[in-house]
Design an enzyme around this catalytic site. Structure first.
Site, PDB file in Angstrom:
ATOM      1  N   GLY A 206     -18.054  -6.122  -8.382  1.00 45.26           N
ATOM      2  CA  GLY A 206     -17.401  -5.526  -9.541  1.00 45.26           C
ATOM      3  C   GLY A 206     -16.377  -6.419 -10.196  1.00 45.26           C
ATOM      4  O   GLY A 206     -15.843  -6.081 -11.249  1.00 45.26           O
ATOM      5  N   ILE A 258     -15.840  -5.303   2.815  1.00 41.71           N
ATOM      6  CA  ILE A 258     -16.490  -6.291   3.677  1.00 41.71           C
ATOM      7  C   ILE A 258     -15.603  -6.731   4.852  1.00 41.71           C
ATOM      8  O   ILE A 258     -16.085  -7.421   5.755  1.00 41.71           O
ATOM      9  CB  ILE A 258     -16.955  -7.524   2.867  1.00 41.71           C
ATOM     10  CG1 ILE A 258     -15.848  -8.031   1.936  1.00 41.71           C
ATOM     11  CG2 ILE A 258     -18.174  -7.162   2.050  1.00 41.71           C
ATOM     12  CD1 ILE A 258     -15.015  -9.104   2.491  1.00 41.71           C
ATOM     13  N   ALA A 279     -18.315 -13.305  -3.230  1.00 47.72           N
ATOM     14  CA  ALA A 279     -17.284 -13.469  -4.260  1.00 47.72           C
ATOM     15  C   ALA A 279     -16.056 -12.614  -4.003  1.00 47.72           C
ATOM     16  O   ALA A 279     -15.051 -12.753  -4.706  1.00 47.72           O
ATOM     17  CB  ALA A 279     -17.865 -13.122  -5.636  1.00 47.72           C
ATOM     18  N   LYS A 283      -7.154 -12.822  -5.219  1.00 47.09           N
ATOM     19  CA  LYS A 283      -7.039 -14.036  -6.032  1.00 47.09           C
ATOM     20  C   LYS A 283      -5.692 -14.216  -6.703  1.00 47.09           C
ATOM     21  O   LYS A 283      -5.400 -15.301  -7.211  1.00 47.09           O
ATOM     22  CB  LYS A 283      -8.132 -14.030  -7.111  1.00 47.09           C
ATOM     23  CG  LYS A 283      -9.558 -13.932  -6.559  1.00 47.09           C
ATOM     24  CD  LYS A 283     -10.573 -13.835  -7.673  1.00 47.09           C
ATOM     25  CE  LYS A 283     -11.996 -13.750  -7.123  1.00 47.09           C
ATOM     26  NZ  LYS A 283     -12.262 -12.458  -6.451  1.00 47.09           N
ATOM     27  N   LYS A 325      -7.446 -24.085  -5.536  1.00 47.74           N
ATOM     28  CA  LYS A 325      -6.147 -23.835  -4.899  1.00 47.74           C
ATOM     29  C   LYS A 325      -6.202 -24.024  -3.386  1.00 47.74           C
ATOM     30  O   LYS A 325      -5.169 -24.013  -2.714  1.00 47.74           O
ATOM     31  CB  LYS A 325      -5.667 -22.425  -5.246  1.00 47.74           C
ATOM     32  CG  LYS A 325      -5.338 -22.255  -6.725  1.00 47.74           C
ATOM     33  CD  LYS A 325      -4.975 -20.829  -7.069  1.00 47.74           C
ATOM     34  CE  LYS A 325      -4.567 -20.710  -8.534  1.00 47.74           C
ATOM     35  NZ  LYS A 325      -5.606 -21.121  -9.476  1.00 47.74           N
ATOM     36  N   GLY A 366     -10.886 -15.483 -19.437  1.00 52.56           N
ATOM     37  CA  GLY A 366     -11.370 -14.147 -19.761  1.00 52.56           C
ATOM     38  C   GLY A 366     -11.530 -13.230 -18.574  1.00 52.56           C
ATOM     39  O   GLY A 366     -11.876 -12.059 -18.734  1.00 52.56           O
ATOM     40  N   GLU A 472       2.991 -20.978  -7.230  1.00 56.13           N
ATOM     41  CA  GLU A 472       2.320 -21.815  -8.219  1.00 56.13           C
ATOM     42  C   GLU A 472       2.727 -23.277  -8.069  1.00 56.13           C
ATOM     43  O   GLU A 472       3.852 -23.593  -7.690  1.00 56.13           O
ATOM     44  CB  GLU A 472       2.657 -21.340  -9.638  1.00 56.13           C
ATOM     45  CG  GLU A 472       2.020 -20.026 -10.013  1.00 56.13           C
ATOM     46  CD  GLU A 472       2.281 -19.675 -11.453  1.00 56.13           C
ATOM     47  OE1 GLU A 472       1.373 -19.093 -12.082  1.00 56.13           O
ATOM     48  OE2 GLU A 472       3.376 -19.944 -11.959  1.00 56.13           O
TER      49      GLU A 472
END
Length: 564
Positions: A206, A258, A279, A283, A325, A366, A472
């Protein structure tokens, strides 16, 4: 009723139809003379007197505006195929252009005369074009039209359009123009050989990348796509999307987390997937800094669960999505993605005929909560557009390109070889400040920092430098210094032939991370992560190291957010 008509049409009036008509008000500079209202109804049909797009609403149309706006508007009805010829025009007095011109159409002297015509033979539509400087008149006209029950359409005068601020681009902007390069294409024949007729599992189905993987994979007619996702709304949406776009492709929507290893194995035993695209992951960098145990739980143990299940059912290929990263990480998110890579690398001796591969890439434009949708919302709110650090650079590609190349990398055969780490060619890193400026310009705005430019002919939007967030770093890397990148047979995909190998066994790595999987002590979790990813830097160190490199790269002093 006050109506005037061109002299050459006066013969259309029938003498027998004598009715009491008030004296017409002469419009200065116009030679039209008064004719009965019925003359309007007896005009012969013209090629342009058909209904607007076949709709009855345009059968009897009047135009309302100033002489200038009518002069622009009226000829358009003669040019448009299928447009009705207006039955008349109602000129609005305008001191800027006092000389009325009928534009070859009957003149209706006032709104009250329009009301009289409407009572005798209803007018279907009034097209109103009044300058914004006469907004009071326009409101009065619209109020009267509503009272009469006449539908109306507003047409903005050309002069107002030219004076108005430039509007944002309609529809999606060109991502290729935004990032300055064209996307890579894939070898569809090679993908078809590996995917067509196969049972496919996509975890995190999703999400932005997961859902795009599903859409692209469905194009290759797999035997079945199993969408595995723990978010019910996201799962519902991608299931609905595939049902609409690919109704002939068998599919299953599996609501599942999962990280539950036992249930994941049961699903895989039931499905017997031949290809698995993993996937699912956490994140968001700043969030994972505050929740390191969640990152360990989802990114490491979720990958372990999927990888173990794929090997248990002898899947042909397992493709794990990683991140840039993961290279010299400064964040918990990046470090846990590196831990996931390490675990897959450690499975090599037991992989059997399963091809193991990992794919690293940078930011996708996006995707949910990425810079583009954030900037879209900020622009809609009037700004400012926020950039965390003006020195910061990132690799960017579109969701579509990233997902397509992941699939392409995943079909590279490597049975019996160590797990491959593939790196997607994302071009040169882009300074996020430059990306924000391009974004603003593509939407018709002139961007500025600190002070807006004087007398700008374009609307402006501020770019605000807010300061780097926790975790970051200034610049991302796609490979360690010791890892050699070499091309593959597919453009846009490079392979690490000497990928850094972990110096630990899978059982020990799993046991030590299990001890902090649910820990609430962030320091304890970070200590274990750093023990296994010793190259992990503190974000402040990475920012300090990146300042000189950034200024050397871009050759200028760059604004930095001031400390609060």
């Amino acid at each position: 009723m006050l109506i005037s008509h061109r002299a050459d049409n006066a013969s259309a009036a029938t003498p027998a139809r004598r009715e009491r008509i008030p004296r017409a008000r002469r419009l200065r500079g116009n030679r039209n003379r008064t004719v009965p209202h019925k003359a309007l109804d007896s005009n012969p049909a013209t090629p342009f007197s058909r209904d607007l797009s076949g709709a009855n609403i345009a059968r009897r149309v009047v135009l309302i505006g100033t002489p200038d706006t009518l002069a622009t508007l009226a000829p358009q009805f003669a040019l448009g195929s299928g447009l009705a010829t207006p039955i008349g025009v109602v000129p609005i007095e305008d001191s800027a252009s006092p000389h009325a011109n009928a534009c070859g159409l009957p003149l209706i002297a006032s709104l009250e005369d329009l009301a009289a015509i409407h009572r005798r033979d209803p007018v279907s539509l009034a097209v109103v074009s009044v300058p914004k400087r006469l907004s009071g008149n326009r409101q009065r006209i619209l109020t009267r039209l509503r009272e009469l029950g006449i539908a109306h359409r507003l047409v903005t005068p050309l002069a107002d359009l030219m004076d108005a601020p430039a509007e944002r681009a309609q529809g999606p902007i060109d991502l290729g123009e935004l990032i300055g390069r064209s996307p890579h294409t894939i070898d569809r024949d090679a993908v078809a050989q590996a995917i067509s007729g196969k049972r496919i599992v996509v975890t995190g189905a999703g999400g932005s990348i997961g859902s795009e993987l599903c859409r692209i994979l469905a194009e290759f007619q797999p035997a079945c796509i199993v969408m595995m996702e723990r978010g019910e709304n996201a799962l519902f949406e991608i299931d609905r999307c595939l049902a609409e776009r690919f109704p002939s492709v068998p599919r299953r929507a599996v609501l599942h987390d999962i990280t539950d290893a036992e249930q994941t194995l049961r699903h895989f035993v039931n499905i017997r997937p031949q290809a698995v695209f993993h996937a699912a992951a956490h994140k968001h960098v700043p969030l994972m800094e505050d929740h390191p145990s969640h990152a360990v739980h989802n990114n490491f143990f979720g990958t372990r669960s999927v990888a173990d299940a794929a090997l248990a059912v002898s899947a042909e290929r397992l493709v794990v999505i990683s991140s840039d990263k993961a290279v010299n990480p400064t964040s918990v998110m990046g470090a846990t993605k590196r831990l996931a890579e390490m675990y897959v690398q450690l499975l090599s001796p037991t992989a059997g005929r399963t091809t193991l591969s990992m794919v690293r890439f940078g930011n996708v434009l996006g995707s949910a909560c990425s810079v583009l949708p954030i900037w879209e919302r900020q622009l809609a709110a009037g700004g400012p557009l926020t950039v965390t650090d003006a020195r910061m650079t990132r690799y960017f590609m579109s969701i579509r390109e990233a997902a397509a190349l992941v699939i392409q990398a995943g079909v590279i055969d490597g049975i019996g070889q160590p797990p491959s780490i593939y790196v997607l060619d994302m071009g040169e890193p882009i300074r996020i400040l430059d990306l924000a400026e391009r974004f603003a310009r593509l939407h018709g705005y002139s961007p500025f920092i600190n002070a807006a430019p004087a007398n700008s002919e374009e609307p402006t939007v501020e770019i605000s430098i807010t300061g780097a967030r926790p975790g970051e770093k200034l610049h991302e890397e796609l490979a360690y210094a010791a890892e050699a990148l070499s091309p593959t047979r597919f453009p846009g995909i490079r392979a690490l032939r000497s990928a850094t190998q972990p110096h630990i066994d899978a059982a020990t790595l799993t046991a030590e991370l299990s001890a902090v999987r649910t820990a609430t002590d962030k320091g304890l979790v970070l200590g274990v992560i750093r023990r296994h990813v010793p190259e992990m830097r503190r974000p402040s160190d990475a920012l300090t190291l990146g300042v000189e490199a950034a200024e050397q790269t871009f050759g200028e002093q760059i604004p930095v957010a001031q400390a609060a």
